[in-house]
Design a protein around this motif. Structure first.
Motif, PDB file in Angstrom:
ATOM      1  N   GLU A 197       8.463  37.975  33.081  1.00 16.15           N
ATOM      2  CA  GLU A 197       8.939  39.341  32.854  1.00 16.15           C
ATOM      3  C   GLU A 197       8.154  40.351  33.694  1.00 16.15           C
ATOM      4  O   GLU A 197       8.732  41.290  34.241  1.00 16.15           O
ATOM      5  CB  GLU A 197       8.865  39.706  31.371  1.00 16.15           C
ATOM      6  CG  GLU A 197       9.969  39.114  30.544  1.00 16.15           C
ATOM      7  CD  GLU A 197      11.352  39.609  30.943  1.00 16.15           C
ATOM      8  OE1 GLU A 197      11.530  40.818  31.171  1.00 16.15           O
ATOM      9  OE2 GLU A 197      12.262  38.773  31.020  1.00 16.15           O
ATOM     10  N   THR A 198       6.852  40.162  33.808  1.00 17.82           N
ATOM     11  CA  THR A 198       6.025  41.046  34.633  1.00 17.82           C
ATOM     12  C   THR A 198       6.474  40.977  36.086  1.00 17.82           C
ATOM     13  O   THR A 198       6.689  42.004  36.739  1.00 17.82           O
ATOM     14  CB  THR A 198       4.540  40.667  34.502  1.00 17.82           C
ATOM     15  OG1 THR A 198       4.161  40.766  33.131  1.00 17.82           O
ATOM     16  CG2 THR A 198       3.663  41.586  35.347  1.00 17.82           C
ATOM     17  N   TYR A 199       6.657  39.775  36.591  1.00 18.26           N
ATOM     18  CA  TYR A 199       7.132  39.580  37.966  1.00 18.26           C
ATOM     19  C   TYR A 199       8.519  40.199  38.155  1.00 18.26           C
ATOM     20  O   TYR A 199       8.771  40.901  39.128  1.00 18.26           O
ATOM     21  CB  TYR A 199       7.154  38.088  38.308  1.00 18.26           C
ATOM     22  CG  TYR A 199       7.799  37.791  39.639  1.00 18.26           C
ATOM     23  CD1 TYR A 199       7.074  37.937  40.827  1.00 18.26           C
ATOM     24  CD2 TYR A 199       9.125  37.385  39.718  1.00 18.26           C
ATOM     25  CE1 TYR A 199       7.669  37.688  42.057  1.00 18.26           C
ATOM     26  CE2 TYR A 199       9.721  37.130  40.943  1.00 18.26           C
ATOM     27  CZ  TYR A 199       8.998  37.286  42.110  1.00 18.26           C
ATOM     28  OH  TYR A 199       9.585  37.044  43.319  1.00 18.26           O
ATOM     29  N   SER A 200       9.424  39.915  37.236  1.00 20.38           N
ATOM     30  CA  SER A 200      10.800  40.419  37.344  1.00 20.38           C
ATOM     31  C   SER A 200      10.855  41.940  37.291  1.00 20.38           C
ATOM     32  O   SER A 200      11.610  42.565  38.037  1.00 20.38           O
ATOM     33  CB  SER A 200      11.657  39.838  36.221  1.00 20.38           C
ATOM     34  OG  SER A 200      11.771  38.445  36.359  1.00 20.38           O
ATOM     35  N   ASN A 201      10.056  42.532  36.419  1.00 19.66           N
ATOM     36  CA  ASN A 201      10.039  43.998  36.338  1.00 19.66           C
ATOM     37  C   ASN A 201       9.499  44.629  37.612  1.00 19.66           C
ATOM     38  O   ASN A 201      10.009  45.639  38.071  1.00 19.66           O
ATOM     39  CB  ASN A 201       9.230  44.465  35.124  1.00 19.66           C
ATOM     40  CG  ASN A 201       9.979  44.292  33.824  1.00 19.66           C
ATOM     41  OD1 ASN A 201      11.206  44.375  33.779  1.00 19.66           O
ATOM     42  ND2 ASN A 201       9.239  44.028  32.764  1.00 19.66           N
ATOM     43  N   LYS A 202       8.480  44.032  38.179  1.00 26.13           N
ATOM     44  CA  LYS A 202       7.917  44.555  39.424  1.00 26.13           C
ATOM     45  C   LYS A 202       8.898  44.413  40.590  1.00 26.13           C
ATOM     46  O   LYS A 202       8.903  45.227  41.503  1.00 26.13           O
ATOM     47  CB  LYS A 202       6.595  43.868  39.762  1.00 26.13           C
ATOM     48  CG  LYS A 202       5.460  44.314  38.894  1.00 26.13           C
ATOM     49  CD  LYS A 202       4.167  43.663  39.291  1.00 26.13           C
ATOM     50  CE  LYS A 202       3.042  44.146  38.367  1.00 26.13           C
ATOM     51  NZ  LYS A 202       1.773  43.515  38.679  1.00 26.13           N
ATOM     52  N   ASN A 203       9.704  43.369  40.551  1.00 27.91           N
ATOM     53  CA  ASN A 203      10.658  43.110  41.628  1.00 27.91           C
ATOM     54  C   ASN A 203      12.083  43.556  41.281  1.00 27.91           C
ATOM     55  O   ASN A 203      13.022  43.219  41.984  1.00 27.91           O
ATOM     56  CB  ASN A 203      10.640  41.628  41.990  1.00 27.91           C
ATOM     57  CG  ASN A 203       9.316  41.253  42.616  1.00 27.91           C
ATOM     58  OD1 ASN A 203       9.017  41.687  43.713  1.00 27.91           O
ATOM     59  ND2 ASN A 203       8.516  40.487  41.909  1.00 27.91           N
ATOM     60  N   ARG A 204      12.207  44.275  40.177  1.00 29.19           N
ATOM     61  CA  ARG A 204      13.488  44.831  39.729  1.00 29.19           C
ATOM     62  C   ARG A 204      14.604  43.801  39.645  1.00 29.19           C
ATOM     63  O   ARG A 204      15.744  44.058  40.033  1.00 29.19           O
ATOM     64  CB  ARG A 204      13.915  45.976  40.635  1.00 29.19           C
ATOM     65  CG  ARG A 204      12.916  47.116  40.655  1.00 29.19           C
ATOM     66  CD  ARG A 204      13.372  48.190  41.625  1.00 29.19           C
ATOM     67  NE  ARG A 204      12.359  49.200  41.779  1.00 29.19           N
ATOM     68  CZ  ARG A 204      12.394  50.373  41.178  1.00 29.19           C
ATOM     69  NH1 ARG A 204      13.390  50.686  40.409  1.00 29.19           N
ATOM     70  NH2 ARG A 204      11.437  51.253  41.383  1.00 29.19           N
ATOM     71  N   THR A 205      14.296  42.626  39.099  1.00 34.24           N
ATOM     72  CA  THR A 205      15.328  41.605  38.958  1.00 34.24           C
ATOM     73  C   THR A 205      15.750  41.417  37.502  1.00 34.24           C
ATOM     74  O   THR A 205      16.434  40.460  37.181  1.00 34.24           O
ATOM     75  CB  THR A 205      14.852  40.258  39.533  1.00 34.24           C
ATOM     76  OG1 THR A 205      13.669  39.850  38.831  1.00 34.24           O
ATOM     77  CG2 THR A 205      14.593  40.363  41.018  1.00 34.24           C
ATOM     78  N   THR A 206      15.320  42.330  36.619  1.00 31.20           N
ATOM     79  CA  THR A 206      15.691  42.234  35.217  1.00 31.20           C
ATOM     80  C   THR A 206      15.825  43.632  34.626  1.00 31.20           C
ATOM     81  O   THR A 206      15.270  44.596  35.146  1.00 31.20           O
ATOM     82  CB  THR A 206      14.658  41.410  34.408  1.00 31.20           C
ATOM     83  OG1 THR A 206      15.136  41.286  33.067  1.00 31.20           O
ATOM     84  CG2 THR A 206      13.304  42.088  34.366  1.00 31.20           C
ATOM     85  N   ASN A 207      16.583  43.728  33.559  1.00 31.50           N
ATOM     86  CA  ASN A 207      16.688  44.989  32.818  1.00 31.50           C
ATOM     87  C   ASN A 207      16.003  44.865  31.472  1.00 31.50           C
ATOM     88  O   ASN A 207      16.226  45.614  30.597  1.00 31.50           O
ATOM     89  CB  ASN A 207      18.162  45.367  32.620  1.00 31.50           C
ATOM     90  CG  ASN A 207      18.775  45.873  33.910  1.00 31.50           C
ATOM     91  OD1 ASN A 207      18.132  46.536  34.695  1.00 31.50           O
ATOM     92  ND2 ASN A 207      20.036  45.525  34.131  1.00 31.50           N
TER      93      ASN A 207
END
Length: 169
Positions: free
Chosen positions: A159-169
């Motif tokens: 989730e941390t990675y995805s949030n930083k890379n804007r791949t999740t809401n």
């Protein structure tokens, strides 16, 4: 006696199914940080948890909630006695609201940002399960066993990675 978890699952499935077939209902229940901030529609921080983007999203959340939620519910009743159900409801709905806060802060002035789903609430239940039973195996996709504590760390990292890379809401 029917569990609180099962009641939440049934209500969520019924409301989500109805909202998937009724755009107006879906819009009325969808989380809009802009509406919360500017129009004081605070209830949207909770109603979005009863609707989902599609049947797959609904199934994944409710499958996870059903299989882990009843265990958490039982453990909370054992630890807190008669108020265990209240603690469970506070955990579930508190997780839903708490998970909405980052988007409220980040997107409170963006009228185009919308979100649906019970993932924040379900995550609160998953992490409560991990807290109570950290070395018990959890099954990813129902087939891959992994110790709860490992799954929790991997989930937070993802989730941390995805949030930083804007791949999740």
């Amino acid at each position: 006696m029917i569990s609180v978890t099962l009641v939440i699952v049934i209500l969520t499935v019924l409301i989500s199914y109805q909202a998937l077939n009724d755009r107006e209902l879906k819009y009325k229940l969808t989380y809009s940080p802009y509406s919360v901030k500017h129009h004081k529609r605070w209830w949207l921080m909770f109603t979005h948890g009863f609707i989902h983007a599609d049947l797959g999203h609904l199934a994944m959340n409710m499958f996870t909630l059903y299989f882990l939620g009843e265990g958490v519910e039982i453990m909370l009743k054992m630890h807190f006695g008669n108020i265990g159900v209240l603690v469970y409801l506070l955990l579930y709905f508190g997780g839903m609201a708490f998970a909405s806060l980052p988007s409220l802060l980040k997107h409170g002035d963006n009228p185009g940002y919308l979100a649906v789903g019970a993932s924040g609430a379900v995550s609160a239940i998953v992490f409560a399960f991990i807290l109570f039973r950290p070395v018990d195996n959890l099954l990813i996709y129902g087939i891959i066993p992994i110790p709860g504590i490992v799954l929790g760390v991997l989930y937070i990292a993802f989730e941390t990675y995805s949030n930083k890379n804007r791949t999740t809401n």
